[in-house]
Design a protein around this motif. Structure first.
Motif, PDB file in Angstrom:
ATOM      1  N   HIS A   5     -53.446  10.665  15.847  1.00 44.09           N
ATOM      2  CA  HIS A   5     -53.955  10.558  17.212  1.00 44.09           C
ATOM      3  C   HIS A   5     -54.492  11.929  17.661  1.00 44.09           C
ATOM      4  CE1 HIS A   5     -51.422   6.937  17.164  1.00 44.09           C
ATOM      5  NE2 HIS A   5     -52.219   6.481  18.109  1.00 44.09           N
ATOM      6  N   VAL A   6     -55.594  11.901  18.363  1.00 43.90           N
ATOM      7  CA  VAL A   6     -56.181  13.131  18.895  1.00 43.90           C
ATOM      8  C   VAL A   6     -55.341  13.588  20.091  1.00 43.90           C
ATOM      9  CG1 VAL A   6     -58.229  14.172  19.935  1.00 43.90           C
ATOM     10  CG2 VAL A   6     -58.474  12.458  18.126  1.00 43.90           C
ATOM     11  N   VAL A   7     -54.831  14.816  20.013  1.00 49.80           N
ATOM     12  CA  VAL A   7     -53.980  15.346  21.081  1.00 49.80           C
ATOM     13  C   VAL A   7     -54.667  16.476  21.851  1.00 49.80           C
ATOM     14  CG1 VAL A   7     -51.816  14.703  19.947  1.00 49.80           C
ATOM     15  CG2 VAL A   7     -52.847  16.922  19.447  1.00 49.80           C
ATOM     16  N   VAL A  59     -55.474  16.972  15.798  1.00 49.95           N
ATOM     17  CA  VAL A  59     -55.008  15.623  15.483  1.00 49.95           C
ATOM     18  C   VAL A  59     -53.537  15.706  15.081  1.00 49.95           C
ATOM     19  CG1 VAL A  59     -55.339  13.572  14.058  1.00 49.95           C
ATOM     20  CG2 VAL A  59     -57.310  14.966  14.713  1.00 49.95           C
ATOM     21  N   GLN A  60     -52.713  14.866  15.710  1.00 50.76           N
ATOM     22  CA  GLN A  60     -51.292  14.770  15.367  1.00 50.76           C
ATOM     23  C   GLN A  60     -51.113  13.685  14.299  1.00 50.76           C
ATOM     24  OE1 GLN A  60     -48.115  16.223  16.787  1.00 50.76           O
ATOM     25  NE2 GLN A  60     -47.623  15.308  14.808  1.00 50.76           N
ATOM     26  N   HIS A  61     -50.519  14.091  13.157  1.00 53.94           N
ATOM     27  CA  HIS A  61     -50.273  13.158  12.056  1.00 53.94           C
ATOM     28  C   HIS A  61     -48.777  12.888  11.930  1.00 53.94           C
ATOM     29  CE1 HIS A  61     -54.408  14.170  10.993  1.00 53.94           C
ATOM     30  NE2 HIS A  61     -54.059  15.446  10.981  1.00 53.94           N
ATOM     31  N   ALA A  62     -48.432  12.039  10.979  1.00 53.44           N
ATOM     32  CA  ALA A  62     -47.021  11.775  10.685  1.00 53.44           C
ATOM     33  C   ALA A  62     -46.405  12.992  10.010  1.00 53.44           C
ATOM     34  CB  ALA A  62     -46.894  10.531   9.797  1.00 53.44           C
ATOM     35  N   ASN A  63     -45.079  12.967   9.857  1.00 58.19           N
ATOM     36  CA  ASN A  63     -44.335  14.063   9.217  1.00 58.19           C
ATOM     37  C   ASN A  63     -44.472  15.378   9.974  1.00 58.19           C
ATOM     38  OD1 ASN A  63     -43.527  12.404   6.976  1.00 58.19           O
ATOM     39  ND2 ASN A  63     -45.581  12.638   6.137  1.00 58.19           N
ATOM     40  N   ASP A  64     -44.667  15.320  11.306  1.00 53.43           N
ATOM     41  CA  ASP A  64     -44.764  16.522  12.148  1.00 53.43           C
ATOM     42  C   ASP A  64     -45.906  17.438  11.713  1.00 53.43           C
ATOM     43  OD1 ASP A  64     -42.631  15.777  13.751  1.00 53.43           O
ATOM     44  OD2 ASP A  64     -41.165  16.644  12.373  1.00 53.43           O
ATOM     45  N   LEU A  65     -47.007  16.867  11.297  1.00 51.85           N
ATOM     46  CA  LEU A  65     -48.190  17.636  10.884  1.00 51.85           C
ATOM     47  C   LEU A  65     -49.224  17.613  12.006  1.00 51.85           C
ATOM     48  CD1 LEU A  65     -48.717  16.545   7.177  1.00 51.85           C
ATOM     49  CD2 LEU A  65     -48.280  18.866   7.954  1.00 51.85           C
ATOM     50  N   ILE A  66     -49.871  18.764  12.225  1.00 53.63           N
ATOM     51  CA  ILE A  66     -50.974  18.873  13.176  1.00 53.63           C
ATOM     52  C   ILE A  66     -52.118  19.611  12.474  1.00 53.63           C
ATOM     53  CG2 ILE A  66     -51.766  19.694  15.409  1.00 53.63           C
ATOM     54  CD1 ILE A  66     -48.982  19.659  16.418  1.00 53.63           C
ATOM     55  N   SER A  67     -53.310  19.069  12.560  1.00 54.65           N
ATOM     56  CA  SER A  67     -54.488  19.721  11.994  1.00 54.65           C
ATOM     57  C   SER A  67     -55.427  20.130  13.119  1.00 54.65           C
ATOM     58  CB  SER A  67     -55.207  18.784  11.014  1.00 54.65           C
ATOM     59  OG  SER A  67     -55.562  17.570  11.648  1.00 54.65           O
ATOM     60  N   LEU A  86     -66.625  14.359  18.610  1.00 53.05           N
ATOM     61  CA  LEU A  86     -66.918  12.921  18.552  1.00 53.05           C
ATOM     62  C   LEU A  86     -65.764  12.057  19.035  1.00 53.05           C
ATOM     63  CD1 LEU A  86     -68.691  12.812  15.067  1.00 53.05           C
ATOM     64  CD2 LEU A  86     -69.711  13.142  17.324  1.00 53.05           C
ATOM     65  N   LYS A  87     -64.585  12.641  19.247  1.00 50.29           N
ATOM     66  CA  LYS A  87     -63.422  11.877  19.682  1.00 50.29           C
ATOM     67  C   LYS A  87     -62.839  12.519  20.933  1.00 50.29           C
ATOM     68  CE  LYS A  87     -63.595   9.046  16.177  1.00 50.29           C
ATOM     69  NZ  LYS A  87     -63.913   7.620  16.333  1.00 50.29           N
ATOM     70  N   LYS A  88     -62.053  11.711  21.652  1.00 44.29           N
ATOM     71  CA  LYS A  88     -61.387  12.172  22.865  1.00 44.29           C
ATOM     72  C   LYS A  88     -59.880  12.114  22.686  1.00 44.29           C
ATOM     73  CE  LYS A  88     -65.090  10.518  25.927  1.00 44.29           C
ATOM     74  NZ  LYS A  88     -65.411   9.658  27.086  1.00 44.29           N
ATOM     75  N   VAL A  89     -59.177  12.765  23.616  1.00 43.85           N
ATOM     76  CA  VAL A  89     -57.717  12.770  23.572  1.00 43.85           C
ATOM     77  C   VAL A  89     -57.193  11.343  23.702  1.00 43.85           C
ATOM     78  CG1 VAL A  89     -55.620  13.546  24.728  1.00 43.85           C
ATOM     79  CG2 VAL A  89     -57.552  15.105  24.487  1.00 43.85           C
ATOM     80  N   GLY A  90     -56.287  10.980  22.804  1.00 48.65           N
ATOM     81  CA  GLY A  90     -55.707   9.646  22.809  1.00 48.65           C
ATOM     82  C   GLY A  90     -56.314   8.711  21.789  1.00 48.65           C
ATOM     83  N   ASN A  91     -57.500   9.054  21.242  1.00 45.43           N
ATOM     84  CA  ASN A  91     -58.120   8.193  20.238  1.00 45.43           C
ATOM     85  C   ASN A  91     -57.325   8.219  18.943  1.00 45.43           C
ATOM     86  OD1 ASN A  91     -61.487   9.086  21.260  1.00 45.43           O
ATOM     87  ND2 ASN A  91     -60.192   7.440  21.960  1.00 45.43           N
ATOM     88  N   PHE A  92     -57.243   7.067  18.277  1.00 46.08           N
ATOM     89  CA  PHE A  92     -56.617   6.989  16.962  1.00 46.08           C
ATOM     90  C   PHE A  92     -57.706   7.104  15.902  1.00 46.08           C
ATOM     91  CE2 PHE A  92     -55.423   4.476  13.240  1.00 46.08           C
ATOM     92  CZ  PHE A  92     -54.256   5.137  12.867  1.00 46.08           C
ATOM     93  N   VAL A  93     -57.507   7.969  14.928  1.00 49.97           N
ATOM     94  CA  VAL A  93     -58.475   8.180  13.855  1.00 49.97           C
ATOM     95  C   VAL A  93     -57.791   7.931  12.525  1.00 49.97           C
ATOM     96  CG1 VAL A  93     -59.856   9.811  15.170  1.00 49.97           C
ATOM     97  CG2 VAL A  93     -57.962  10.659  13.803  1.00 49.97           C
ATOM     98  N   LYS A  94     -58.571   7.478  11.576  1.00 48.35           N
ATOM     99  CA  LYS A  94     -58.078   7.270  10.222  1.00 48.35           C
ATOM    100  C   LYS A  94     -58.581   8.388   9.331  1.00 48.35           C
ATOM    101  CE  LYS A  94     -57.663   3.189   8.546  1.00 48.35           C
ATOM    102  NZ  LYS A  94     -56.211   3.046   8.723  1.00 48.35           N
TER     103      LYS A  94
END
Length: 281
Positions: free
Chosen positions: A201-203, A217-225, A234-242
């Motif tokens: 999810h875009v944070v 982007v907040q990922h699983a396993n406490d990862l942030i990129s 191209l994305k906003k806060v709250g959007n889910f990205v794959k």
């Protein structure tokens, strides 16, 4: 006294001009008292019914309906829940802001063991209970299957993930935390899309003075990129990205840049990781 109450009187209504009798009533004091009592009782009952069974009671100070009180309690509970959510969001935003501006202590922390006086330990004297416990554990482990692999740690789990390269290009600057460079710089042609390395999810998606257009982007396993110096988000806060979804366009925004490139950072539990150990650029 009782005789006076029963004394009869006549109430006569006369015309004031002709003194003609219009009406007359035979009364006594007891009937008058009873009539006044009945009228007073009826008025009291009417006022009570008017207040108890009509919305007029809501205008009386200190007298509210149960529905209103129930609604007030529900509103208080909701406001308390919203306050807790806002506090957690503010703490999260502060953590992300500290990571963006580099206000993170990345120095390794060492645990100082407590002082132990080893000279006072008698190695030759072992309690009998300890010997029995050791023998029992050794017998239990005798027939167990033993694997030579190392136990899984947080970093091993991260290494087993399939990361999608955020950008195909040339690596111009590597990971160097001593110089506060907590990521890698990748150069690619203008207009190249920046892609998410994992699902998440875009944070954060906003402009910063140093890094220009930044998206996190907040990922699983406490990862942030983190993806910095973009030209377009191209994305906003709250959007889910794959993994592999385009989230920005490479650019040259911000003060801390000298040309079109992507500054990519990977953080785990508040500590920066070297992206080259997990991603092939």
């Amino acid at each position: 006294m009782i005789d006076k109450l029963r004394n009869k009187y006549r109430l006569v209504i006369l015309d004031d001009d002709t003194f003609e009798e219009r009406a007359s009533f035979r009364l006594n004091r007891f009937n008058v008292y009873m009539l006044l009592s009945v009228v007073s009782l009826l008025m009291a009952v009417g006022i009570f019914a008017l207040i108890a069974f009509t919305p007029l009671k809501e205008y009386i100070p200190g007298y509210g309906s149960m529905d209103v009180r129930r609604e007030v309690i529900n509103l208080e509970l909701r406001s308390d829940s919203l306050e807790q959510v806002v506090l957690r969001q503010e703490a999260w935003i502060n953590n992300v802001r500290n990571i963006l501006y580099g206000n993170v202590d990345t120095a390794p922390q060492s645990v100082v063991p407590t002082s132990v006086i080893y000279d006072t330990i008698d190695l030759e004297r072992v309690p009998e209970e300890d010997l029995l416990l050791r023998e029992e554990i050794e017998n239990e482990q005798r027939y167990e299957l033993v694997f030579s692999g190392q136990p899984n740690t947080g970093r091993t789990n991260i290494a087993q993930l399939n990361f999608f390269p955020p950008l195909k290009g040339y690596l111009t600057a590597g990971f160097n935390p001593r110089e506060e460079h907590f990521g890698v710089d990748i150069v690619a042609p203008a207009g190249e899309p920046i892609k998410s390395i994992l699902d998440g999810h875009v944070v954060f998606a906003d402009w910063t003075v140093d890094a220009g257009y930044v998206i996190a982007v907040q990922h699983a396993n406490d990862l942030i990129s983190f993806y910095k110096h973009n030209s377009v988000l191209l994305k906003k806060v709250g959007n889910f990205v794959k993994a592999g979804d385009a989230i920005a366009i490479i650019g040259n925004s911000g003060e801390m840049t000298s040309g079109p490139h992507l500054h990519f950072e990977l953080w785990h539990e508040g500590l920066p990781l070297n992206p080259e150990e997990y991603i092939v650029f």
